[in-house]
Every structure is written in structure tokens, then in C-alpha cells.
Scaffold this motif. Structure first.
Motif, PDB file in Angstrom:
ATOM      1  N   SER A 254     -55.147  -1.244  25.560  1.00 43.25           N
ATOM      2  CA  SER A 254     -53.698  -1.295  24.944  1.00 43.25           C
ATOM      3  C   SER A 254     -52.721  -1.919  26.290  1.00 43.25           C
ATOM      4  CB  SER A 254     -53.143  -0.157  24.861  1.00 43.25           C
ATOM      5  OG  SER A 254     -52.719   0.650  26.025  1.00 43.25           O
ATOM      6  N   GLN A 255     -51.792  -2.772  25.714  1.00 47.54           N
ATOM      7  CA  GLN A 255     -50.763  -3.595  26.749  1.00 47.54           C
ATOM      8  C   GLN A 255     -50.439  -2.636  27.797  1.00 47.54           C
ATOM      9  OE1 GLN A 255     -47.981  -6.045  24.748  1.00 47.54           O
ATOM     10  NE2 GLN A 255     -47.024  -6.227  26.731  1.00 47.54           N
ATOM     11  N   SER A 256     -49.812  -1.314  27.242  1.00 46.58           N
ATOM     12  CA  SER A 256     -49.168  -0.277  28.059  1.00 46.58           C
ATOM     13  C   SER A 256     -50.137   0.112  29.289  1.00 46.58           C
ATOM     14  CB  SER A 256     -48.780   0.916  27.426  1.00 46.58           C
ATOM     15  OG  SER A 256     -49.499   1.346  26.777  1.00 46.58           O
ATOM     16  N   ALA A 257     -51.563   0.306  28.798  1.00 43.66           N
ATOM     17  CA  ALA A 257     -52.592   0.709  29.805  1.00 43.66           C
ATOM     18  C   ALA A 257     -52.796  -0.310  30.822  1.00 43.66           C
ATOM     19  CB  ALA A 257     -53.760   1.061  28.857  1.00 43.66           C
ATOM     20  N   ILE A 258     -52.984  -1.642  30.451  1.00 42.43           N
ATOM     21  CA  ILE A 258     -53.325  -2.840  31.539  1.00 42.43           C
ATOM     22  C   ILE A 258     -52.164  -2.715  32.391  1.00 42.43           C
ATOM     23  CG2 ILE A 258     -52.498  -4.515  30.256  1.00 42.43           C
ATOM     24  CD1 ILE A 258     -55.025  -6.212  30.971  1.00 42.43           C
ATOM     25  N   SER A 259     -50.872  -2.557  31.836  1.00 41.87           N
ATOM     26  CA  SER A 259     -49.534  -2.812  32.652  1.00 41.87           C
ATOM     27  C   SER A 259     -49.902  -1.573  33.647  1.00 41.87           C
ATOM     28  CB  SER A 259     -48.407  -2.697  31.700  1.00 41.87           C
ATOM     29  OG  SER A 259     -47.258  -2.804  32.691  1.00 41.87           O
ATOM     30  N   GLN A 260     -50.139  -0.285  33.406  1.00 43.53           N
ATOM     31  CA  GLN A 260     -50.084   0.700  34.072  1.00 43.53           C
ATOM     32  C   GLN A 260     -51.045   0.596  35.242  1.00 43.53           C
ATOM     33  OE1 GLN A 260     -50.676   4.076  31.416  1.00 43.53           O
ATOM     34  NE2 GLN A 260     -48.590   3.850  30.664  1.00 43.53           N
ATOM     35  N   GLN A 261     -52.363   0.116  34.977  1.00 46.96           N
ATOM     36  CA  GLN A 261     -53.230  -0.041  35.840  1.00 46.96           C
ATOM     37  C   GLN A 261     -52.833  -1.022  36.794  1.00 46.96           C
ATOM     38  OE1 GLN A 261     -56.548   1.525  36.046  1.00 46.96           O
ATOM     39  NE2 GLN A 261     -55.741   2.940  34.633  1.00 46.96           N
ATOM     40  N   ILE A 262     -52.287  -2.240  36.629  1.00 45.94           N
ATOM     41  CA  ILE A 262     -51.672  -3.026  37.580  1.00 45.94           C
ATOM     42  C   ILE A 262     -50.901  -2.554  38.322  1.00 45.94           C
ATOM     43  CG2 ILE A 262     -50.635  -5.351  37.814  1.00 45.94           C
ATOM     44  CD1 ILE A 262     -52.190  -6.327  35.478  1.00 45.94           C
ATOM     45  N   GLN A 263     -49.724  -1.553  37.898  1.00 45.97           N
ATOM     46  CA  GLN A 263     -48.904  -0.997  38.696  1.00 45.97           C
ATOM     47  C   GLN A 263     -49.445  -0.111  39.748  1.00 45.97           C
ATOM     48  OE1 GLN A 263     -46.282   0.763  35.804  1.00 45.97           O
ATOM     49  NE2 GLN A 263     -45.214  -0.942  35.355  1.00 45.97           N
ATOM     50  N   SER A 264     -50.495   0.505  39.126  1.00 50.15           N
ATOM     51  CA  SER A 264     -51.195   1.408  40.017  1.00 50.15           C
ATOM     52  C   SER A 264     -51.803   0.613  41.418  1.00 50.15           C
ATOM     53  CB  SER A 264     -52.395   2.146  39.221  1.00 50.15           C
ATOM     54  OG  SER A 264     -53.082   2.942  40.311  1.00 50.15           O
ATOM     55  N   LEU A 265     -52.497  -0.468  40.989  1.00 45.86           N
ATOM     56  CA  LEU A 265     -53.184  -1.449  41.876  1.00 45.86           C
ATOM     57  C   LEU A 265     -52.060  -1.872  43.007  1.00 45.86           C
ATOM     58  CD1 LEU A 265     -55.457  -3.043  42.876  1.00 45.86           C
ATOM     59  CD2 LEU A 265     -54.706  -4.879  41.072  1.00 45.86           C
ATOM     60  N   GLU A 266     -50.902  -2.399  42.694  1.00 49.52           N
ATOM     61  CA  GLU A 266     -49.652  -2.519  43.396  1.00 49.52           C
ATOM     62  C   GLU A 266     -49.556  -1.672  44.342  1.00 49.52           C
ATOM     63  OE1 GLU A 266     -47.266  -5.973  41.177  1.00 49.52           O
ATOM     64  OE2 GLU A 266     -47.137  -3.883  40.376  1.00 49.52           O
ATOM     65  N   ARG A 267     -49.182  -0.166  43.793  1.00 48.47           N
ATOM     66  CA  ARG A 267     -49.060   1.165  44.660  1.00 48.47           C
ATOM     67  C   ARG A 267     -49.916   1.172  45.652  1.00 48.47           C
ATOM     68  NH1 ARG A 267     -47.344   3.141  39.597  1.00 48.47           N
ATOM     69  NH2 ARG A 267     -49.347   4.257  39.432  1.00 48.47           N
TER      70      ARG A 267
ATOM     71  N   LEU B 127     -51.983  -1.019  47.046  1.00 51.67           N
ATOM     72  CA  LEU B 127     -51.974  -2.081  48.045  1.00 51.67           C
ATOM     73  C   LEU B 127     -50.665  -2.022  48.674  1.00 51.67           C
ATOM     74  CD1 LEU B 127     -53.411  -4.960  45.751  1.00 51.67           C
ATOM     75  CD2 LEU B 127     -54.668  -3.748  47.845  1.00 51.67           C
ATOM     76  N   GLY B 128     -49.711  -1.396  48.110  1.00 55.45           N
ATOM     77  CA  GLY B 128     -48.267  -1.549  48.791  1.00 55.45           C
ATOM     78  C   GLY B 128     -47.665  -3.105  48.819  1.00 55.45           C
ATOM     79  N   VAL B 129     -48.036  -3.743  47.919  1.00 54.99           N
ATOM     80  CA  VAL B 129     -47.307  -5.206  47.714  1.00 54.99           C
ATOM     81  C   VAL B 129     -47.321  -5.193  46.450  1.00 54.99           C
ATOM     82  CG1 VAL B 129     -48.503  -6.063  49.710  1.00 54.99           C
ATOM     83  CG2 VAL B 129     -49.584  -6.323  47.360  1.00 54.99           C
ATOM     84  N   GLU B 130     -46.019  -6.354  45.969  1.00 55.27           N
ATOM     85  CA  GLU B 130     -45.901  -6.864  44.636  1.00 55.27           C
ATOM     86  C   GLU B 130     -46.660  -7.881  44.276  1.00 55.27           C
ATOM     87  OE1 GLU B 130     -41.960  -7.544  42.034  1.00 55.27           O
ATOM     88  OE2 GLU B 130     -42.219  -8.850  43.891  1.00 55.27           O
ATOM     89  N   LEU B 131     -47.553  -7.757  43.136  1.00 57.54           N
ATOM     90  CA  LEU B 131     -48.646  -8.954  42.922  1.00 57.54           C
ATOM     91  C   LEU B 131     -47.958  -9.810  41.752  1.00 57.54           C
ATOM     92  CD1 LEU B 131     -51.950  -6.957  42.669  1.00 57.54           C
ATOM     93  CD2 LEU B 131     -51.066  -8.411  44.643  1.00 57.54           C
ATOM     94  N   ILE B 132     -47.426  -8.973  40.791  1.00 58.60           N
ATOM     95  CA  ILE B 132     -46.632  -9.446  39.659  1.00 58.60           C
ATOM     96  C   ILE B 132     -44.956  -9.413  39.850  1.00 58.60           C
ATOM     97  CG2 ILE B 132     -46.284  -9.697  37.245  1.00 58.60           C
ATOM     98  CD1 ILE B 132     -49.425  -9.422  36.959  1.00 58.60           C
TER      99      ILE B 132
ATOM    100  N   VAL C  92     -46.247 -14.417  39.091  1.00 58.28           N
ATOM    101  CA  VAL C  92     -47.320 -14.185  40.106  1.00 58.28           C
ATOM    102  C   VAL C  92     -46.687 -14.471  41.442  1.00 58.28           C
ATOM    103  CG1 VAL C  92     -49.645 -14.093  41.058  1.00 58.28           C
ATOM    104  CG2 VAL C  92     -49.293 -14.693  38.507  1.00 58.28           C
ATOM    105  N   THR C  93     -46.411 -13.166  42.375  1.00 55.88           N
ATOM    106  CA  THR C  93     -46.004 -13.792  43.641  1.00 55.88           C
ATOM    107  C   THR C  93     -47.000 -14.652  44.521  1.00 55.88           C
ATOM    108  OG1 THR C  93     -46.900 -11.610  44.503  1.00 55.88           O
ATOM    109  CG2 THR C  93     -44.816 -11.376  43.398  1.00 55.88           C
ATOM    110  N   SER C  94     -46.620 -14.963  45.632  1.00 58.21           N
ATOM    111  CA  SER C  94     -47.398 -15.529  46.561  1.00 58.21           C
ATOM    112  C   SER C  94     -48.544 -14.739  46.955  1.00 58.21           C
ATOM    113  CB  SER C  94     -46.825 -16.187  47.667  1.00 58.21           C
ATOM    114  OG  SER C  94     -45.957 -15.073  48.387  1.00 58.21           O
ATOM    115  N   THR C  95     -48.354 -13.569  47.336  1.00 58.80           N
ATOM    116  CA  THR C  95     -49.297 -12.476  47.616  1.00 58.80           C
ATOM    117  C   THR C  95     -50.307 -12.276  46.543  1.00 58.80           C
ATOM    118  OG1 THR C  95     -47.677 -11.470  48.964  1.00 58.80           O
ATOM    119  CG2 THR C  95     -49.509 -10.026  48.447  1.00 58.80           C
ATOM    120  N   GLY C  96     -49.606 -12.229  45.361  1.00 60.13           N
ATOM    121  CA  GLY C  96     -50.566 -12.066  44.058  1.00 60.13           C
ATOM    122  C   GLY C  96     -51.393 -13.247  43.823  1.00 60.13           C
ATOM    123  N   GLN C  97     -51.074 -14.625  44.227  1.00 61.05           N
ATOM    124  CA  GLN C  97     -51.942 -15.483  44.110  1.00 61.05           C
ATOM    125  C   GLN C  97     -53.123 -15.659  44.943  1.00 61.05           C
ATOM    126  OE1 GLN C  97     -51.942 -18.092  41.797  1.00 61.05           O
ATOM    127  NE2 GLN C  97     -49.903 -18.042  41.038  1.00 61.05           N
TER     128      GLN C  97
END
Length: 303
Positions: A28-41, A43-48, A57-62
Motif C-alpha cells: 500500500s501507499q501508506s506502507a511504502i511511505s512508512q518504510q521510507i520514513q523508518s529508513l530516514e530515521r 540514517l538520521g537524514v532526510e532523503l525525501i 529528492v534531497t541532495s543526500t537522497g540523490q
């Protein structure tokens, strides 16, 4: 960090959409969003960077995206090769080469490869250019050594091995045998001997006549030994290419460069294999063969 989260992130960037990425990944869309937020937490950086219903997409995300792509490609390749190596079937490399090939480097490459990878069984077959092309196209072989007769296709790895000069093998009793080289036009009164199967005689003659410009009449032999016996009996000349190191022509045969004007006729020889069949062993064998051909060319130039 889960490999799955990396795949989700790459899918979002590739699709430029959470909705399409979710459909592609079957979640689901909500599940993929939650997984990427978990990944950002983690890593401690904003990817999107999200803003209302849009995101960038941020420069770090690129940076993370480009390295994720490379890592995931390597992982996918590793999985495919591991499954292949772990299958029940024997490891095998099926090699095809031109029936008229007479250089030494192919055999040296097979011996060297077998010494390094004794677990791989090698099967060898020869044929005309068209026969080898059909074998490769219908997966009858994994790798072929052949001359280039058509434009390169994106479906294949087209690994250029060497450019080689074209020679005519003539009997010492032939009137042209005393020359240092022979013009293509001078060979027209002499039958051209082609190494080919009965089924491919017309195709081979058409190529030599219409593409390479070999005029006159044609004779056919099933293999090199038969063709060279015809040369010894002064029935015609045998065209050969210096693909690597050729064995000596022998005391009763002259091997003369075939020229047009002041230039010897040059042809391209390549290794071909299907892109979707690429594996470590094919690439290793191609590398060994290329190295041996290069070393042979350097040795020839020095002498």
C-alpha cells in the motif's frame, strides 16, 4: 536497514510517485511511505523532502539513491549466479568458433581457462558465420568467436577482439606464389576455396563475392585440412585471416597478404554472447582470449 527499504526508496525515485512505486512493489501507499520514513530515521537524514502532496529528492537522497542502485544490481547479480551455481546441472561453457579459424590463441585460452576453472565443462563446436549466429540466437552455444558481418545488435555483447589481415594460401607452384603480396584483382582467375558446410555454400559465396569483392569461381571444402590439401594440389587459393598466431604455412604453401591498392584487406573479429546470458565465466573467458590475442599481435609486431 533492510534491503527491502532500499528497494522501496529506489522505486519511489524511479517512479517519481509513491502511488506508482507502491503498485510496483505490491504494497500500500501508506506502507511504502512508512518504510521510507523508518529508513530516514535510521540514517538520521532526510532523503525525501515532502511538501503537501508533492516531494523532491534531497541532495543526500540523490547520493543514497545512486549507491543503492549499484548495490541492488550487484545483489541481484549475486543471487542469480548463486542460484545458477547451486543448481543440479553441470557448470558448462559452450563455445562456437568459425570453421575456417586456424589461429592458436583460442586453444590456448581454453587450456588456460580450464586450468583456472576446472569445475567448468567446456563444449566446443565450429561452423560458418551464419551457423554460429543461429546457435547463439537459439541458445545452442553461450559464446562465439566470429567475424563481424552485420551491424552490432543491442541484444548481444559485441566484444571486439582484434583486427586481422586477410591472406591467400597458394601452392608454391602457383604463378603468384613468388610475390610478396597479391592484389585481389590478381586472384580472380584462381578459384577461391571456402571452408563451409554444404548447406551454407551459397551464403558464404555471396558474402565473399558481394561484400569482400572476391571474384572468379569458387570451390568448397568441409574443413581446413581438406581446403589445404586442395591448395597443395594447386586447385585454388584459400583465404585465411591472421586471427592471432597462425601456424606455419609449410614448405609447399605460400601465405601472401591480399591487398586492394597499397592496403591489405582488414577484417574485424569479435566475441559475441547474449546480454541476458552474461555470467562471470563468459566474461573471464572473453578476457583471457582478448589478452592472448593482444599479446600475439605484439609479438608479431616485434618480430
Amino acid at each position: 536497514m533492510l534491503m527491502r527499504q532500499m528497494r522501496y526508496f529506489v522505486a519511489v525515485v524511479d517512479c517519481n510517485s509513491f502511488t506508482e512505486a507502491a503498485e510496483q512493489c505490491y504494497i500500500s501507499q501508506s506502507a511504502i511511505s512508512q518504510q521510507i520514513q523508518s529508513l530516514e530515521r535510521e540514517l538520521g537524514v532526510e532523503l525525501i523532502h515532502r511538501e503537501n502532496r508533492r516531494f523532491t529528492v534531497t541532495s543526500t537522497g540523490q547520493y543514497f539513491y545512486s549507491h543503492c542502485k549499484a548495490i541492488l544490481d550487484q545483489v541481484d547479480h549475486l543471487i542469480r549466479e548463486t542460484k545458477r551455481l547451486g543448481s543440479d546441472r553441470e557448470l558448462q561453457l559452450r563455445i562456437g568458433y568459425l570453421r575456417c579459424y586456424s589461429g592458436m590463441e583460442l586453444y590456448q585460452a581454453i587450456a588456460e581457462f580450464s586450468g583456472i576453472y576446472p569445475e567448468v565443462s567446456i563444449d566446443i563446436v565450429n561452423g560458418t558465420h551464419e551457423e554460429l549466429y543461429d546457435l547463439l540466437r537459439f541458445r545452442g552455444v553461450d559464446f562465439i568467436l566470429s567475424d563481424q558481418r552485420r551491424a552490432f545488435s543491442d541484444l548481444y555483447m559485441n566484444f571486439e577482439l582484434t583486427q586481422c589481415g586477410c591472406y591467400a594460401e597458394l601452392s608454391v607452384n602457383h604463378p603468384l606464389s613468388g610475390k610478396d603480396s597479391v592484389q585481389l584483382e590478381e586472384l580472380k582467375p584462381t578459384p577461391c576455396i571456402l571452408i563451409t558446410s554444404r548447406e551454407q555454400q551459397n551464403a558464404e559465396q555471396e558474402y565473399y563475392q558481394n561484400t569482400l569483392g572476391f571474384g572468379g569461381s569458387y570451390l568448397f571444402a568441409n574443413n581446413l585440412e581438406e581446403g589445404r590439401l586442395m591448395v597443395l594440389s594447386n586447385r585454388g587459393f584459400l583465404p585465411v585471416e591472421s586471427v592471432g598466431t597462425l601456424p606455419p604455412a609449410g614448405i609447399s604453401v605460400r601465405r601472401l597478404p591480399i591487398c586492394q591498392g597499397d592496403r591489405q584487406i582488414i577484417r574485424n573479429y569479435c566475441a559475441f554472447w547474449k546480454k541476458d546470458q552474461t555470467n562471470y565465466y563468459i566474461e573471464e573467458f572473453a578476457g583471457i582470449l582478448h589478452r592472448l590475442l593482444t599479446e600475439g599481435a605484439l609479438d608479431t609486431a616485434e618480430t
